[in-house]
Scaffold this motif. Structure first.
Motif, PDB file in Angstrom:
ATOM      1  N   GLN A 235       0.781  -1.112  -0.079  1.00 60.77           N
ATOM      2  CA  GLN A 235       0.060   0.126   0.078  1.00 60.77           C
ATOM      3  C   GLN A 235       0.877   1.221  -0.072  1.00 60.77           C
ATOM      4  O   GLN A 235       0.686   2.316  -0.818  1.00 60.77           O
ATOM      5  CB  GLN A 235      -1.025   0.029   1.181  1.00 60.77           C
ATOM      6  CG  GLN A 235      -2.001  -0.932   1.216  1.00 60.77           C
ATOM      7  CD  GLN A 235      -2.823  -0.994   2.385  1.00 60.77           C
ATOM      8  OE1 GLN A 235      -2.262  -1.339   3.499  1.00 60.77           O
ATOM      9  NE2 GLN A 235      -4.270  -0.711   2.191  1.00 60.77           N
ATOM     10  N   SER A 238       2.328   1.984  -3.477  1.00 63.39           N
ATOM     11  CA  SER A 238       1.258   2.183  -4.232  1.00 63.39           C
ATOM     12  C   SER A 238       1.174   3.924  -4.191  1.00 63.39           C
ATOM     13  O   SER A 238       1.036   4.653  -5.241  1.00 63.39           O
ATOM     14  CB  SER A 238      -0.166   1.603  -3.796  1.00 63.39           C
ATOM     15  OG  SER A 238       0.021   0.453  -4.251  1.00 63.39           O
ATOM     16  N   TYR A 239       1.131   4.302  -2.994  1.00 63.58           N
ATOM     17  CA  TYR A 239       1.485   5.756  -2.570  1.00 63.58           C
ATOM     18  C   TYR A 239       2.544   6.295  -3.339  1.00 63.58           C
ATOM     19  O   TYR A 239       2.441   7.467  -3.923  1.00 63.58           O
ATOM     20  CB  TYR A 239       1.228   6.014  -1.059  1.00 63.58           C
ATOM     21  CG  TYR A 239       1.882   7.453  -0.806  1.00 63.58           C
ATOM     22  CD1 TYR A 239       0.559   8.452  -0.676  1.00 63.58           C
ATOM     23  CD2 TYR A 239       3.000   7.970  -0.576  1.00 63.58           C
ATOM     24  CE1 TYR A 239       0.937   9.834  -0.301  1.00 63.58           C
ATOM     25  CE2 TYR A 239       3.273   9.024  -0.166  1.00 63.58           C
ATOM     26  CZ  TYR A 239       2.195  10.216  -0.076  1.00 63.58           C
ATOM     27  OH  TYR A 239       2.370  11.561   0.187  1.00 63.58           O
ATOM     28  N   GLN A 240       3.746   5.925  -3.168  1.00 64.62           N
ATOM     29  CA  GLN A 240       4.831   6.320  -3.971  1.00 64.62           C
ATOM     30  C   GLN A 240       4.806   6.454  -5.323  1.00 64.62           C
ATOM     31  O   GLN A 240       5.145   7.419  -6.032  1.00 64.62           O
ATOM     32  CB  GLN A 240       6.096   5.555  -3.500  1.00 64.62           C
ATOM     33  CG  GLN A 240       6.426   5.335  -1.927  1.00 64.62           C
ATOM     34  CD  GLN A 240       7.548   4.350  -1.598  1.00 64.62           C
ATOM     35  OE1 GLN A 240       7.224   3.423  -1.133  1.00 64.62           O
ATOM     36  NE2 GLN A 240       8.757   4.563  -2.062  1.00 64.62           N
ATOM     37  N   ARG A 243       2.092   9.042  -6.445  1.00 67.26           N
ATOM     38  CA  ARG A 243       2.648  10.462  -6.098  1.00 67.26           C
ATOM     39  C   ARG A 243       3.591  11.044  -7.270  1.00 67.26           C
ATOM     40  O   ARG A 243       3.696  11.882  -7.793  1.00 67.26           O
ATOM     41  CB  ARG A 243       3.477  10.370  -4.789  1.00 67.26           C
ATOM     42  CG  ARG A 243       4.303  11.588  -4.300  1.00 67.26           C
ATOM     43  CD  ARG A 243       5.289  11.298  -3.198  1.00 67.26           C
ATOM     44  NE  ARG A 243       6.231  10.309  -3.798  1.00 67.26           N
ATOM     45  CZ  ARG A 243       7.185   9.985  -2.830  1.00 67.26           C
ATOM     46  NH1 ARG A 243       6.905  10.044  -1.531  1.00 67.26           N
ATOM     47  NH2 ARG A 243       8.037   8.983  -3.429  1.00 67.26           N
ATOM     48  N   THR A 272      -2.978   4.788   0.528  1.00 67.90           N
ATOM     49  CA  THR A 272      -2.601   5.851  -0.609  1.00 67.90           C
ATOM     50  C   THR A 272      -3.372   6.929  -0.657  1.00 67.90           C
ATOM     51  O   THR A 272      -3.090   8.097  -0.610  1.00 67.90           O
ATOM     52  CB  THR A 272      -2.732   4.959  -1.889  1.00 67.90           C
ATOM     53  OG1 THR A 272      -1.704   4.088  -1.823  1.00 67.90           O
ATOM     54  CG2 THR A 272      -2.549   5.868  -3.022  1.00 67.90           C
ATOM     55  N   GLU A 273      -5.044   6.815  -0.726  1.00 69.42           N
ATOM     56  CA  GLU A 273      -5.580   7.631  -0.550  1.00 69.42           C
ATOM     57  C   GLU A 273      -5.666   8.723   0.771  1.00 69.42           C
ATOM     58  O   GLU A 273      -6.024  10.115   0.509  1.00 69.42           O
ATOM     59  CB  GLU A 273      -7.257   7.300  -0.885  1.00 69.42           C
ATOM     60  CG  GLU A 273      -7.496   6.681  -2.276  1.00 69.42           C
ATOM     61  CD  GLU A 273      -8.493   5.748  -2.299  1.00 69.42           C
ATOM     62  OE1 GLU A 273      -8.811   5.253  -3.602  1.00 69.42           O
ATOM     63  OE2 GLU A 273      -9.081   5.289  -1.517  1.00 69.42           O
ATOM     64  N   LEU A 276      -2.518  10.737   0.567  1.00 67.35           N
ATOM     65  CA  LEU A 276      -2.677  11.891  -0.603  1.00 67.35           C
ATOM     66  C   LEU A 276      -3.451  12.935  -0.363  1.00 67.35           C
ATOM     67  O   LEU A 276      -3.097  14.330  -0.574  1.00 67.35           O
ATOM     68  CB  LEU A 276      -3.089  11.382  -1.847  1.00 67.35           C
ATOM     69  CG  LEU A 276      -2.349  10.371  -2.797  1.00 67.35           C
ATOM     70  CD1 LEU A 276      -3.039   9.696  -3.822  1.00 67.35           C
ATOM     71  CD2 LEU A 276      -1.042  11.032  -3.386  1.00 67.35           C
ATOM     72  N   ASP A 281       3.245  13.622   5.096  1.00 65.45           N
ATOM     73  CA  ASP A 281       3.557  12.134   5.216  1.00 65.45           C
ATOM     74  C   ASP A 281       4.742  11.995   5.956  1.00 65.45           C
ATOM     75  O   ASP A 281       5.156  12.831   6.785  1.00 65.45           O
ATOM     76  CB  ASP A 281       3.450  11.487   3.717  1.00 65.45           C
ATOM     77  CG  ASP A 281       4.536  12.298   2.840  1.00 65.45           C
ATOM     78  OD1 ASP A 281       5.607  12.615   3.286  1.00 65.45           O
ATOM     79  OD2 ASP A 281       4.463  11.855   1.621  1.00 65.45           O
TER      80      ASP A 281
END
Length: 472
Positions: A235, A238-240, A243, A272-273, A276, A281
């Motif tokens: 997860q 996925s954020y990285q 972004r 992730t959501e 964001l 972070d």
């Protein structure tokens, strides 16, 4: 705050203008001082408009300064055609402001100018009062903030990761209509891009991020199945990935489909959501990047508008349940709430101390963490852009987020999905009115009362306003 242009309109007769010039300057100084004290940047016209040529040149100079809204000030009787020429040189929103000092006919000048603009179909807002009245400055400020928010939409790009989720028609909008009405382009991005990029994300940052979450969260509840360190890493990666895609493609706001492909075969996008949408972070403070779950286009557009007006993160939630016995709503959606809403603090540690990362529930076989908390109490503005028969409308209301003792909170959450984040909301609208008329399953919220700005924004966007209140 906003950048506001101020132009005083005068009488075209030389001898009358000469007599009135100091009176006009005094009213303009009072208005500028009031707006400046309210925190706005003011761009003043070089001189009062008393000739045809000045009407055009002064308005062009103020417009060139990039103001969010232009105030035409009427302290005296003013030749209406000066307003027409100045308005033609001003492309942004207009406010016609009449001084109510009875010694001079400022109201007459404003009404004559406003009527002339009506005849040619030029939209404007009319205000009146004492130029040094703080309440008047606040009203002008609301219009200016709305104008700035609306202007920020034009030329922006929405990143749409995936398509329509689970047949949800209200999550999909017409891209031609978005460009025509809001000036927003839509960049379509396949979710596979996110998966590919996530697998190549920097493992050092992933490890740093998980350590930061584990150190600051109220709990990370690994169960060896639906939530493992490896799934939380997925997860975070996925954020990285998203972004980096946002930066590369210059996306202004986004939406991620998630269901069912990612939630069944990869991982949920809750972490992730959430981050964001947060103003921080594990790397420190950052800009909020508005992101809607289920790639909800109108939801994301609402959130972006709300964010530009408030400057804060924006809540995204399902209207999950109405507790009729308490007259409160449970606004709950899988992990989408930004962690900032847990305490609404600038310090992420204070927010995360109230956030638990729980294993995902049966809806999502791929697993991962759900980002759980109860939203902090306080006054909220809630609403959403919805469509009826192809036309947009802003459905708007005031409400109050509430939180109770731990036993009550837990009892209420257990009635729906306790692993997900919850906002218990008392809305300023009867339940039967809301349920009979609200045009989507998703709703959005920002702290404070921002209805004045949103009323103005609806007008600027040519959007019907459905504002609900309880009958007194």
């Amino acid at each position: 705050m906003a950048r506001i242009g101020v132009i005083s309109i005068s009488d075209g007769r030389d001898h009358v203008h000469a007599r009135n010039a100091e009176f006009i300057r005094g009213k303009q100084r009072a208005l500028v001082r009031s707006l400046t004290e309210a925190g706005h940047e003011v761009v003043e016209g070089a001189e009062a408009v008393a000739t045809n040529s000045l009407a055009t040149s002064v308005a062009r100079e103020v417009a060139a300064a990039g103001v969010d809204v232009t105030v035409f000030s009427y302290a005296v009787w003013s030749f209406p055609h000066f307003t027409m020429l100045a308005a033609d040189a001003t492309r942004g929103p207009l406010i016609l402001l009449a001084s109510t000092d009875p010694t001079e006919p400022g109201l007459v000048g404003m009404l004559a100018a406003g009527g002339a603009l009506d005849q040619i179909g030029r939209a404007h807002t009319r205000l009146w009062g004492a130029p040094d009245d703080p309440a008047l400055a606040a009203e002008i400020g609301s219009h200016a903030r709305a104008a700035a928010a609306v202007a920020s939409l034009r030329g922006s790009t929405f990143g749409r990761f995936g398509g329509r989720p689970m047949g949800m028609n209200t999550a999909v909008a017409n891209t031609d209509q978005w460009m025509r009405q809001f000036g927003v382009d839509v960049e379509e991005i396949d979710q596979y891009e996110l998966v590919l990029r996530a697998e190549k994300a920097d493992p050092g940052e992933t490890a740093k991020a998980r350590a930061w979450i584990e150190a600051h969260a109220a709990g990370v509840h690994y169960d060896g199945d639906k939530l493992t360190p490896e799934l939380l890493d997925r997860q975070i990666r996925s954020y990285q990935a998203i972004r980096d895609i946002i930066a590369e493609r210059h996306l202004d706001f986004s939406g991620i489909k998630g269901q069912p492909e990612l939630t069944e075969h990869y991982a949920t996008m809750d972490v992730t959501e959430a981050f964001l949408n947060d103003p921080y972070d594990w790397n420190g403070p950052k800009d909020v990047h508005i992101t809607a779950t289920e790639a909800d286009m109108d939801g994301a557009l609402t959130m972006q508008l709300f964010h530009k007006i408030s400057g804060t993160p924006v809540l995204f939630a399902d209207v999950r349940h109405y507790h009729a016995d308490r007259d409160i709503w449970d606004l709950c959606n899988s992990g989408q709430h930004a962690t900032w809403f847990a305490a609404r603090s600038d310090d992420p540690a204070r927010n995360l101390a109230k956030v638990n990362f729980y294993p995902e529930v049966f809806f999502f076989p791929a697993g991962g963490a759900s980002v759980h908390h109860v939203a902090a109490p306080g006054r909220m503005t809630l609403g959403r852009l919805t469509r009826k028969d192809g036309r947009y409308r802003l459905q708007l209301m005031l409400g109050e987020f509430e939180s109770y003792d731990e036993e009550t909170n837990q009892a209420l959450m257990r009635q729906s999905t306790p692993e997900w984040p919850h906002a218990f909301a008392r809305l300023d609208v009867p339940g039967e009115v809301f349920l009979s008329n609200f045009g989507a399953n998703h709703i959005h919220a920002i702290p404070g009362d921002h209805r004045a700005e949103l009323r103005a924004a609806a007008k600027l966007l040519d959007v019907e306003l459905n504002e609900w209140t309880r009958a007194v």
